[in-house]
Motif scaffolding. Structure first.
Motif, PDB file in Angstrom:
ATOM      1  N   MET A   1     109.328  95.657  77.277  1.00  0.00           N
ATOM      2  CA  MET A   1     110.578  96.404  77.146  1.00  0.00           C
ATOM      3  C   MET A   1     110.349  97.837  76.693  1.00  0.00           C
ATOM      4  O   MET A   1     111.111  98.740  77.067  1.00  0.00           O
ATOM      5  CB  MET A   1     111.509  95.680  76.166  1.00  0.00           C
TER       6      MET A   1
ATOM      7  N   VAL B   1     115.254  91.055  74.354  1.00  0.00           N
ATOM      8  CA  VAL B   1     113.906  90.664  73.952  1.00  0.00           C
ATOM      9  C   VAL B   1     114.028  89.462  73.031  1.00  0.00           C
ATOM     10  O   VAL B   1     115.039  89.270  72.360  1.00  0.00           O
ATOM     11  CB  VAL B   1     113.145  91.806  73.232  1.00  0.00           C
TER      12      VAL B   1
ATOM     13  N   LEU C   1     109.361 100.727  69.321  1.00  0.00           N
ATOM     14  CA  LEU C   1     110.643 100.258  69.834  1.00  0.00           C
ATOM     15  C   LEU C   1     111.755 100.650  68.863  1.00  0.00           C
ATOM     16  O   LEU C   1     111.562 100.614  67.640  1.00  0.00           O
ATOM     17  CB  LEU C   1     110.634  98.732  69.978  1.00  0.00           C
TER      18      LEU C   1
ATOM     19  N   HIS D   1     118.015  91.606  70.374  1.00  0.00           N
ATOM     20  CA  HIS D   1     116.885  90.776  69.941  1.00  0.00           C
ATOM     21  C   HIS D   1     117.443  89.399  69.582  1.00  0.00           C
ATOM     22  O   HIS D   1     118.238  89.268  68.652  1.00  0.00           O
ATOM     23  CB  HIS D   1     116.207  91.413  68.736  1.00  0.00           C
TER      24      HIS D   1
ATOM     25  N   CYS E   1     119.663  94.938  77.202  1.00  0.00           N
ATOM     26  CA  CYS E   1     118.235  94.680  77.398  1.00  0.00           C
ATOM     27  C   CYS E   1     117.776  93.668  76.360  1.00  0.00           C
ATOM     28  O   CYS E   1     117.844  93.939  75.155  1.00  0.00           O
ATOM     29  CB  CYS E   1     117.442  95.976  77.282  1.00  0.00           C
TER      30      CYS E   1
ATOM     31  N   LEU F   1     112.670 101.085  78.100  1.00  0.00           N
ATOM     32  CA  LEU F   1     113.656 101.848  77.342  1.00  0.00           C
ATOM     33  C   LEU F   1     113.329 103.338  77.369  1.00  0.00           C
ATOM     34  O   LEU F   1     114.235 104.181  77.465  1.00  0.00           O
ATOM     35  CB  LEU F   1     113.735 101.330  75.905  1.00  0.00           C
TER      36      LEU F   1
ATOM     37  N   ARG G   1     121.761  98.858  75.444  1.00  0.00           N
ATOM     38  CA  ARG G   1     121.770  98.308  74.090  1.00  0.00           C
ATOM     39  C   ARG G   1     120.621  97.303  74.039  1.00  0.00           C
ATOM     40  O   ARG G   1     120.441  96.516  74.970  1.00  0.00           O
ATOM     41  CB  ARG G   1     123.075  97.576  73.762  1.00  0.00           C
ATOM     42  N   LEU G   2     119.852  97.326  72.965  1.00  0.00           N
ATOM     43  CA  LEU G   2     118.731  96.402  72.806  1.00  0.00           C
ATOM     44  C   LEU G   2     119.199  95.196  72.011  1.00  0.00           C
ATOM     45  O   LEU G   2     119.691  95.325  70.880  1.00  0.00           O
ATOM     46  CB  LEU G   2     117.570  97.098  72.092  1.00  0.00           C
TER      47      LEU G   2
ATOM     48  N   PRO H   1     116.866  96.991  67.038  1.00  0.00           N
ATOM     49  CA  PRO H   1     117.851  96.370  67.939  1.00  0.00           C
ATOM     50  C   PRO H   1     119.277  96.766  67.570  1.00  0.00           C
ATOM     51  O   PRO H   1     119.622  96.904  66.393  1.00  0.00           O
ATOM     52  CB  PRO H   1     117.629  94.871  67.712  1.00  0.00           C
ATOM     53  N   ASP H   2     120.103  96.965  68.589  1.00  0.00           N
ATOM     54  CA  ASP H   2     121.532  97.166  68.373  1.00  0.00           C
ATOM     55  C   ASP H   2     122.201  95.856  67.981  1.00  0.00           C
ATOM     56  O   ASP H   2     123.197  95.854  67.263  1.00  0.00           O
ATOM     57  CB  ASP H   2     122.173  97.722  69.649  1.00  0.00           C
TER      58      ASP H   2
END
Length: 385
Positions: A27, A18, A66, A47, A16, A31, A44-45, A69-70
């Motif tokens: 987002m 951003v 949020l 950025h 995902c 999530l 997995r996020l 981020p991963d």
């Protein structure tokens, strides 16, 4: 570039993506919906770092709750071409390492197109949330990003029926198009009870809250990069502020353009309250308390409609026509007379109120998760077969 990998599921994750503030807002509810679905959707996020102001970035993540981020690509600012290329260069190995089930992109920023291109070239399915919006103005970088991302996408979720019609007209298979509603409005519903009031925001900078005020945002290159246009807009907004107090959280890019043009004195006028950039919860409080919003932002056109606040859009067209047809939005462009008249209508109590469009009910992310879960299961079944 930093990367962390969690192992909450043995299934391949959806990456995902951003990159900038509007992506964060869209987002956050997605999530939540993926995590709370009957069969949770692993994700997995990622950025990209397109939004490069570290302080503002942290503000928005906290305000929207949020997760961290991963994967952080830490791309930063550059020209459109350089930024898009750098995102692609850094994102490609992430897709390969993660063995992603799909890449989900939202909106229309450079990160949206760059990551969709990488996924498509690697044969990984692309999911586009907020597909089909069209301004029909190819001079807008966002329009190029929207059109190309939709052509690459395998699954497209739209916010309004007009967007679905645009996609069908462009030859997109109707079976890939799903009207889901507006995840931007999901965030309005989620965060409004925790919004920071205009009174509290203004108190922190030593100012009182006007009984009725306008809210200004301005950042589009067409409005702030041309000194003549920018000067005329500043003069018009200052004149409006003489009759109706205006609150303006000033975007860093816009401030830089005003300073470069030598126009900062135009902001030191009675009735014009210039603030530093604010996070989402503060902006939501300012918007909810406003009598009118004057903006060139696509997201604020939608949020003002959701909150019933009259909106004067400082552009000649919009990729969100439902906000004009059904909502509170009026296109006034940069013509001083049209802007004055719009503000006068609000002061006279005749501001546009409109109605809430279909699917703007705070449950769009749930509908997306309900479609996406079974779709991913079918994709896995095909791979096994």
């Amino acid at each position: 570039m930093s990367m962390t990998v969690s192992c909450e599921s043995s299934r391949a994750p959806v990456l995902c993506v951003v990159g900038a503030r509007p992506n964060f807002i869209k987002m956050a509810p997605l999530l939540d919906a993926f995590a709370s679905a009957r069969s949770p959707i692993p994700f997995r996020l990622v950025h990209t770092g397109q939004h490069y102001d570290v302080a503002m970035n942290e503000q928005h993540f906290r305000a929207l709750e949020l997760p961290r981020p991963d994967v952080s690509l830490e791309v930063g600012s550059a020209s459109h071409a350089v930024q898009t290329a750098e995102i692609m260069r850094r994102f490609e190995p992430v897709v390969e390492v993660e063995a992603a089930a799909a890449v989900l992109v939202v909106g229309d920023v450079n990160s949206t197109l760059a990551c969709a291109l990488v996924a498509a070239k690697l044969g990984v399915p692309v999911i586009h949330v907020e597909a089909g919006l069209r301004s029909f103005d190819r001079a807008m970088p966002e329009e190029i990003n929207r059109v190309l991302t939709d052509q690459l996408a395998d699954l497209l979720f739209t916010t309004e029926e007009g967007a679905s019609a645009n996609l069908r007209r462009e030859g997109i298979d109707p079976g890939r198009i799903h009207f889901a509603g507006n995840v931007m409005i999901d965030s309005v519903h989620r965060c409004l009870p925790r919004a920071i009031s205009a009174a509290d925001t203004l108190k922190e900078v030593g100012r009182s809250t006007p009984r009725c005020y306008g809210l200004i945002t301005l950042h589009r290159p067409v409005n702030v990069d041309d000194r003549v246009v920018l000067s005329r807009l500043l003069e018009t907004l200052a004149a409006c502020a003489a009759d109706l107090p205006m609150i303006w959280p000033l975007h860093p890019r816009t401030r830089a353009r005003i300073e470069a043009a030598g126009l900062m004195p135009r902001l030191s006028v009675s009735g014009l309250h210039v603030l530093p950039p604010v996070d989402y919860r503060r902006m939501l409080g300012l918007l909810a308390g406003a009598c009118v919003v004057l903006t060139d932002s696509g997201g604020l056109q939608e949020e003002s409609t959701a909150l019933g606040v009259p909106c004067l859009t400082l552009r000649e067209g919009t990729e969100r026509p439902v906000t004009v047809i059904e909502g509170t939005n009026t296109l006034v462009g940069t013509d001083p007379g049209a802007i004055y008249r719009g503000v006068a209508e609000v002061r006279a109590g005749r501001g546009k109120r409109g109605r809430l469009p279909a699917g703007w009910d705070g449950r769009a992310a749930e509908r997306i998760a309900a479609v996406l879960g079974p779709w991913l299961a079918r994709q896995r079944h095909r791979e096994v077969a």
